[in-house]
Design an enzyme around this catalytic site. Structure first.
Site, PDB file in Angstrom:
ATOM      1  N   LYS A  98       4.321  18.482  -8.229  1.00  0.00           N
ATOM      2  CA  LYS A  98       4.452  18.041  -9.616  1.00  0.00           C
ATOM      3  C   LYS A  98       5.428  18.985 -10.332  1.00  0.00           C
ATOM      4  O   LYS A  98       5.232  20.201 -10.307  1.00  0.00           O
ATOM      5  CB  LYS A  98       3.093  18.113 -10.325  1.00  0.00           C
ATOM      6  CG  LYS A  98       2.142  17.026  -9.884  1.00  0.00           C
ATOM      7  CD  LYS A  98       1.100  16.776 -10.952  1.00  0.00           C
ATOM      8  CE  LYS A  98       0.127  15.694 -10.595  1.00  0.00           C
ATOM      9  NZ  LYS A  98       0.483  14.756  -9.561  1.00  0.00           N
ATOM     10  N   ASP A 132       6.693  14.297  -7.600  1.00  0.00           N
ATOM     11  CA  ASP A 132       5.834  13.349  -8.321  1.00  0.00           C
ATOM     12  C   ASP A 132       6.450  13.032  -9.681  1.00  0.00           C
ATOM     13  O   ASP A 132       7.236  13.811 -10.219  1.00  0.00           O
ATOM     14  CB  ASP A 132       4.449  13.971  -8.581  1.00  0.00           C
ATOM     15  CG  ASP A 132       3.613  14.056  -7.314  1.00  0.00           C
ATOM     16  OD1 ASP A 132       3.992  13.445  -6.298  1.00  0.00           O
ATOM     17  OD2 ASP A 132       2.574  14.737  -7.362  1.00  0.00           O
ATOM     18  N   MET A 133       6.033  11.894 -10.249  1.00  0.00           N
ATOM     19  CA  MET A 133       6.455  11.587 -11.623  1.00  0.00           C
ATOM     20  C   MET A 133       5.217  11.712 -12.511  1.00  0.00           C
ATOM     21  O   MET A 133       4.188  11.104 -12.226  1.00  0.00           O
ATOM     22  CB  MET A 133       7.038  10.183 -11.699  1.00  0.00           C
ATOM     23  CG  MET A 133       7.760   9.906 -12.991  1.00  0.00           C
ATOM     24  SD  MET A 133       9.164  11.002 -13.305  1.00  0.00           S
ATOM     25  CE  MET A 133      10.489  10.180 -12.445  1.00  0.00           C
ATOM     26  N   GLN A 161       7.729   5.103 -11.396  1.00  0.00           N
ATOM     27  CA  GLN A 161       6.546   4.367 -11.876  1.00  0.00           C
ATOM     28  C   GLN A 161       6.934   2.981 -12.404  1.00  0.00           C
ATOM     29  O   GLN A 161       7.692   2.862 -13.369  1.00  0.00           O
ATOM     30  CB  GLN A 161       5.882   5.166 -13.011  1.00  0.00           C
ATOM     31  CG  GLN A 161       5.394   6.540 -12.595  1.00  0.00           C
ATOM     32  CD  GLN A 161       5.320   7.496 -13.768  1.00  0.00           C
ATOM     33  OE1 GLN A 161       6.186   7.478 -14.658  1.00  0.00           O
ATOM     34  NE2 GLN A 161       4.314   8.356 -13.777  1.00  0.00           N
ATOM     35  N   ARG A 182       9.544   6.770  -3.746  1.00  0.00           N
ATOM     36  CA  ARG A 182       8.168   6.271  -3.638  1.00  0.00           C
ATOM     37  C   ARG A 182       7.869   5.492  -4.913  1.00  0.00           C
ATOM     38  O   ARG A 182       7.929   6.050  -6.014  1.00  0.00           O
ATOM     39  CB  ARG A 182       7.186   7.437  -3.528  1.00  0.00           C
ATOM     40  CG  ARG A 182       5.731   6.961  -3.618  1.00  0.00           C
ATOM     41  CD  ARG A 182       4.796   8.068  -4.054  1.00  0.00           C
ATOM     42  NE  ARG A 182       4.756   9.108  -3.063  1.00  0.00           N
ATOM     43  CZ  ARG A 182       4.552  10.390  -3.364  1.00  0.00           C
ATOM     44  NH1 ARG A 182       4.415  10.771  -4.612  1.00  0.00           N
ATOM     45  NH2 ARG A 182       4.505  11.285  -2.409  1.00  0.00           N
ATOM     46  N   GLY A 186       1.853   3.753 -11.610  1.00  0.00           N
ATOM     47  CA  GLY A 186       1.847   4.704 -12.728  1.00  0.00           C
ATOM     48  C   GLY A 186       0.424   4.992 -13.157  1.00  0.00           C
ATOM     49  O   GLY A 186      -0.386   4.067 -13.280  1.00  0.00           O
ATOM     50  N   ALA A 187       0.106   6.266 -13.378  1.00  0.00           N
ATOM     51  CA  ALA A 187      -1.291   6.668 -13.547  1.00  0.00           C
ATOM     52  C   ALA A 187      -1.618   7.312 -14.895  1.00  0.00           C
ATOM     53  O   ALA A 187      -2.751   7.702 -15.120  1.00  0.00           O
ATOM     54  CB  ALA A 187      -1.669   7.639 -12.424  1.00  0.00           C
ATOM     55  N   THR A 229       0.755   2.340  -2.917  1.00  0.00           N
ATOM     56  CA  THR A 229      -0.201   1.422  -3.545  1.00  0.00           C
ATOM     57  C   THR A 229      -1.316   1.070  -2.567  1.00  0.00           C
ATOM     58  O   THR A 229      -1.115   1.122  -1.354  1.00  0.00           O
ATOM     59  CB  THR A 229       0.493   0.119  -4.017  1.00  0.00           C
ATOM     60  OG1 THR A 229      -0.471  -0.717  -4.661  1.00  0.00           O
ATOM     61  CG2 THR A 229       1.135  -0.657  -2.885  1.00  0.00           C
ATOM     62  N   HIS A 230      -2.484   0.723  -3.147  1.00  0.00           N
ATOM     63  CA  HIS A 230      -3.597   0.219  -2.316  1.00  0.00           C
ATOM     64  C   HIS A 230      -3.808  -1.256  -2.566  1.00  0.00           C
ATOM     65  O   HIS A 230      -4.755  -1.843  -2.074  1.00  0.00           O
ATOM     66  CB  HIS A 230      -4.902   0.964  -2.669  1.00  0.00           C
ATOM     67  CG  HIS A 230      -4.687   2.422  -2.844  1.00  0.00           C
ATOM     68  ND1 HIS A 230      -4.425   2.988  -4.065  1.00  0.00           N
ATOM     69  CD2 HIS A 230      -4.641   3.419  -1.953  1.00  0.00           C
ATOM     70  CE1 HIS A 230      -4.220   4.281  -3.918  1.00  0.00           C
ATOM     71  NE2 HIS A 230      -4.346   4.574  -2.647  1.00  0.00           N
TER      72      HIS A 230
HETATM   73  P1  FDA Z   1      -4.529  -0.920  -8.447  1.00  0.00           P
HETATM   74  O1  FDA Z   1      -4.920   0.164  -9.393  1.00  0.00           O
HETATM   75  O2  FDA Z   1      -4.291  -2.281  -8.987  1.00  0.00           O
HETATM   76  O3  FDA Z   1      -5.604  -0.974  -7.292  1.00  0.00           O
HETATM   77  C1  FDA Z   1      -5.547  -1.926  -6.246  1.00  0.00           C
HETATM   78  C2  FDA Z   1      -6.827  -1.796  -5.438  1.00  0.00           C
HETATM   79  O4  FDA Z   1      -6.829  -0.546  -4.764  1.00  0.00           O
HETATM   80  C3  FDA Z   1      -8.104  -1.789  -6.295  1.00  0.00           C
HETATM   81  O5  FDA Z   1      -8.566  -3.083  -6.542  1.00  0.00           O
HETATM   82  C4  FDA Z   1      -9.038  -0.976  -5.437  1.00  0.00           C
HETATM   83  O6  FDA Z   1      -9.558  -1.772  -4.395  1.00  0.00           O
HETATM   84  C5  FDA Z   1      -8.108   0.044  -4.810  1.00  0.00           C
HETATM   85  N1  FDA Z   1      -8.045   1.272  -5.621  1.00  0.00           N
HETATM   86  C6  FDA Z   1      -7.026   1.682  -6.400  1.00  0.00           C
HETATM   87  N2  FDA Z   1      -7.314   2.877  -6.980  1.00  0.00           N
HETATM   88  C7  FDA Z   1      -8.561   3.186  -6.565  1.00  0.00           C
HETATM   89  C8  FDA Z   1      -9.411   4.291  -6.802  1.00  0.00           C
HETATM   90  N3  FDA Z   1      -9.051   5.305  -7.599  1.00  0.00           N
HETATM   91  N4  FDA Z   1     -10.631   4.292  -6.208  1.00  0.00           N
HETATM   92  C9  FDA Z   1     -11.014   3.289  -5.384  1.00  0.00           C
HETATM   93  N5  FDA Z   1     -10.231   2.224  -5.107  1.00  0.00           N
HETATM   94  C10 FDA Z   1      -9.034   2.167  -5.688  1.00  0.00           C
HETATM   95  N6  FDA Z   1       1.082   7.923 -10.092  1.00  0.00           N
HETATM   96  C11 FDA Z   1       1.942   8.542 -10.945  1.00  0.00           C
HETATM   97  O7  FDA Z   1       1.963   8.231 -12.129  1.00  0.00           O
HETATM   98  N7  FDA Z   1       2.785   9.517 -10.462  1.00  0.00           N
HETATM   99  C12 FDA Z   1       2.828   9.871  -9.153  1.00  0.00           C
HETATM  100  O8  FDA Z   1       3.604  10.754  -8.781  1.00  0.00           O
HETATM  101  C13 FDA Z   1       1.948   9.191  -8.247  1.00  0.00           C
HETATM  102  N8  FDA Z   1       1.957   9.496  -6.918  1.00  0.00           N
HETATM  103  C14 FDA Z   1       1.233   8.698  -6.044  1.00  0.00           C
HETATM  104  C15 FDA Z   1       1.386   8.872  -4.672  1.00  0.00           C
HETATM  105  C16 FDA Z   1       0.724   8.021  -3.794  1.00  0.00           C
HETATM  106  C17 FDA Z   1       0.913   8.192  -2.311  1.00  0.00           C
HETATM  107  C18 FDA Z   1      -0.127   6.985  -4.309  1.00  0.00           C
HETATM  108  C19 FDA Z   1      -0.852   6.044  -3.390  1.00  0.00           C
HETATM  109  C20 FDA Z   1      -0.302   6.859  -5.664  1.00  0.00           C
HETATM  110  C21 FDA Z   1       0.358   7.708  -6.544  1.00  0.00           C
HETATM  111  N9  FDA Z   1       0.206   7.560  -7.931  1.00  0.00           N
HETATM  112  C22 FDA Z   1       1.074   8.224  -8.765  1.00  0.00           C
HETATM  113  C23 FDA Z   1      -0.908   6.744  -8.491  1.00  0.00           C
HETATM  114  C24 FDA Z   1      -0.454   5.316  -8.826  1.00  0.00           C
HETATM  115  O9  FDA Z   1       0.380   5.314  -9.963  1.00  0.00           O
HETATM  116  C25 FDA Z   1      -1.661   4.402  -9.125  1.00  0.00           C
HETATM  117  O10 FDA Z   1      -2.341   4.901 -10.242  1.00  0.00           O
HETATM  118  C26 FDA Z   1      -2.650   4.286  -7.973  1.00  0.00           C
HETATM  119  O11 FDA Z   1      -1.974   4.158  -6.752  1.00  0.00           O
HETATM  120  C27 FDA Z   1      -3.562   3.058  -8.168  1.00  0.00           C
HETATM  121  O12 FDA Z   1      -2.794   1.890  -8.227  1.00  0.00           O
HETATM  122  P2  FDA Z   1      -2.688   0.804  -7.046  1.00  0.00           P
HETATM  123  O13 FDA Z   1      -1.231   0.560  -6.796  1.00  0.00           O
HETATM  124  O14 FDA Z   1      -3.450   1.230  -5.868  1.00  0.00           O
HETATM  125  O15 FDA Z   1      -3.202  -0.544  -7.673  1.00  0.00           O
END
Ligand code: FDA
Length: 310
Positions: A98, A132-133, A161, A182, A186-187, A229-230
């Site tokens: 980060k 990271d962002m 993001q 990557r 976005g979180a 992403t998941h």
């Molecule tokens: P979404 O949130 O829609 O979730 C899809 C499905 O995945 C859910 O329905 C659930 O089944 C499962 N899931 C997702 N999150 C879960 C959790 N916490 N617990 C249990 N199940 C869950 N963000 C950012 O702002 N800066 C960054 O540098 C990064 N770096 C990063 C690296 C990597 C390798 C990953 C995988 C993610 C990040 N992120 C990130 C986080 C990203 O922005 C995002 O918040 C999460 O990946 C959750 O979003 P999804 O794409 O999984 O989709």
């Protein structure tokens, strides 16, 4: 559950809660679901197990906003030790850092210098260092340090993001660098003036960016597209786009967080996809854990179950 997202994101930036909540045993137990342990040794051991499953690993030390230049220096030294440990153990491991952990709050020059020191240490075997962002206020400076690092090193990648309105333009401006990118949703807690507030719009932006990244990969303009992403629907779409534009499964990858979607990870590996698992570790896990709860407030049930006697 959507209504619970905002309080968790608010909690992630609250210093009182950050001091208080980690003292409770049930919270500490719940965190274990997303983190194999607090030390680099725990994370490297887990990386070995991940490698045995056929996936690569990415390690990241939890924490953000170094409080002094000295604090940031300690983080650099820590990651250098991790790079040495991974070489010693012969692991397929990358690191993700980060910018604020590397001292961005003391000016981009500080973070850039620290990032370059890490890249120099990782240069021996060209281990990828992902940047990271963080929250939107850091995006300009993060792009600046990434550009400076990319001018000198190939083994540096950047997280973008999809929820930010600006990201499509940012990606276009980065393409001449043939970057490793990557893409994530976005979180952070962002106002609607800078980020799409609705999931539908974020997912649509993610797909547009995915199309652009994979088309650029087909033309050799992106070094490495990684989809962080998941989301099973998005992943299916990524596979469909890659097949359509003719980018084979070894030329892009899915990245997921440790403890989330483990079955999907194995299924993707079985289908010949490249998968990397990001393993977080460390003692400074509170804000990061609140962001994980915000992503899926149903996880709160898991936290509360830790209150029950075993
Ligand atoms: P979404 O949130 O829609 O979730 C899809 C499905 O995945 C859910 O329905 C659930 O089944 C499962 N899931 C997702 N999150 C879960 C959790 N916490 N617990 C249990 N199940 C869950 N963000 C950012 O702002 N800066 C960054 O540098 C990064 N770096 C990063 C690296 C990597 C390798 C990953 C995988 C993610 C990040 N992120 C990130 C986080 C990203 O922005 C995002 O918040 C999460 O990946 C959750 O979003 P999804 O794409 O999984 O989709």
């Amino acid at each position: 559950m959507k209504i619970l997202r905002a309080p968790f994101l608010w909690a992630s930036t609250n210093p009182f809660l950050a001091r208080r909540l980690p003292r409770y045993g049930f919270v500490r137990r719940a965190v274990r679901r997303f983190m194999p342990g607090e030390t680099a040794g725990d994370a490297l051991a887990e990386a070995g197990r991940i490698n045995q499953r056929g996936a690569g690993a990415i390690l990241t030390l939890l924490g953000e906003n170094a409080t002094s230049g000295e604090d940031a220096r300690k983080i650099v030294d820590h990651y250098k030790g991790v790079l040495d440990g991974m070489r010693r153990d012969g692991l397929d491991v990358e690191i993700s850092v980060k910018p604020t952990h590397l001292g961005m709050d003391f000016g981009p020059a500080v973070a850039e210098l620290n990032l370059k020191e890490l890249l120099e240490h990782a240069a021996e075997d060209a281990t990828m260092v992902w940047v990271d962002m963080e929250a939107s206020g850091y995006v300009d400076d993060t792009l600046e340090i990434f550009r400076a690092a990319r001018a000198a090193y190939v083994h540096v990648g950047l997280c973008l993001q999809a929820y930010l309105y600006r990201t499509e333009d940012d990606l276009e401006a980065l393409l001449p660098l043939a970057p490793a990118v990557r893409l994530v949703k976005g979180a952070y807690r962002e106002p609607s003036s800078v980020a799409y507030p609705s999931k539908v719009d974020v997912d649509a932006a993610y797909l547009r960016l995915c199309e652009r990244l994979l088309a650029a990969r087909a033309e050799g303009k992106v070094a490495r597209p990684a989809f962080g992403t998941h989301d099973p629907v998005l992943i299916r779409n990524v596979i469909a786009v890659a097949d359509r534009v003719g980018v084979s499964r070894s030329r892009w990858e899915v990245e997921m967080l440790y403890g989330i979607g483990t079955r999907d990870q194995d299924r993707l590996l079985h289908q010949g996809c490249t998968v990397r698992i990001l393993v977080s570790y460390g003692t400074d896990w509170f804000p990061w854990y609140m962001r994980r709860l915000a992503e899926r407030p149903a996880n709160l049930g898991f936290v509360l179950r830790q209150l029950l006697p075993v």
